[in-house]
Each structure stands twice: as structure tokens, then as C-alpha cells.
Scaffold this motif. Sequence first.
Motif: not given
Length: 211
Positions: A78-86, A115-117
Motif C-alpha cells: 500500500a505504501c510502495e504503490k502510493s509512492g510512500e517509500w519512507k 527503488e522508487k525512493g
Amino acid sequence: SNAAISACSKGGQQAQALQLFKIMGQKMVKPDTITLNAMISACEKGGDWEKALQLFSSARSQKHVDSSVITFNSMVSACEKSGEWKKAMQLASVLAEGAVECDRITFNAMISACEKGSRWKNALQLFRVMARSKVELETITFNATISTCEKSGKWEHALEILRSMLQRRLERTTITFNAAISSCGNSNEWEKALHLFGLAWESKSNLDTIT
């Protein structure tokens, strides 16, 4: 209630799942692990990482609800897909506590968040922990780690991961070679980039315009 919430979750109906969850609370019905998994999965599909995190934190404080690896995986996704890598990386503390037994989905989601972060150090750390564990490494894991190194300009580490992939005789895809070649190209390591192109050609990978 669990069956109804699970049905809403599978159908991507987050609002309906939340409504049913609210009704459960009003009727003093205690949620269990199945309820939690379905709710967090619904939030994951709805891109509502904040609600998912709220549910996860609440569940950890309740002794009658055990967070399973399914729960944790949905939370990280859920965090990863929302770009909330932190936020995804903050969940690593749960892993350190040994509260959840990780599987390949856990590690892949965490590395994808890195990767996104562009958090190449964290990605490498997770990759090495995974390699030492009994969790099976797969092509997706290697690709995500190589891509993280590529985006951070760490071509040496990208090639290190690729070599490990060759040693394990895992399938190398177009994504694998594109990321590795790009990491070398971005760092002006053109000779290594050409060498990798030759390997890609010899391995009969489906080369594309990016390659």
C-alpha cells in the motif's frame, strides 16, 4: 462479516469494506487477523496507505489480533504503490523485531519501495539479508535491486547483483539488461555497457529500443 469484507476487498470496494468494518465496531464484534488482512488489502487496492497504516498500527496494539505476513505484505505494498517509500522503510523496524516472518513478496515490495525512493543502500541491505535467509530469490528481486542501483548511479553494485544472478542461473529479462546497461551508460562506462549488450544478445533476451 469477514466474508463480506473480503468480497469487497477482492472487488476493490474500499468504501464498502470500511462501512462494514465500522458496523462491526458498532455491534461490538472484535476483528481478527482475517478481518485485518481483508481491510488492509482493500486499502492497498484503493491507494489509501494512510488508512492502511492506521489499521496496521491499531492491530499491533490489540492482543487479540495478530499481524501475519499477509497483513505486512499488504501494508508495505500500500505504501510502495502510493509512492510512500519512507513509510514503507519505517516498517522495516517490524522486521527487525522479528514480529513478522518475511517471504519473497515482503522483500520484493520493500526493495521496490527503495527503488522508487532511490535508496540504493537500503535496497542492497535488504537484498543481502534476503540472500542469507531461506527466502527464495527470483528475477523480480534482482531486477528491482539493479534498477535501484541504476537510478542512483551505482553501476558497480548493479554489476555485482547481475553477476550474482548469473551465478544462480536465474532468467535475465529485458528489464535486467536495460537497467544494467543504463547504469553503465549513465556513468560513461561504455565498454562495460557494450559487453553487457553482447551478453544480452548471446542470452537471446528480447532486446528492445531502450536496450
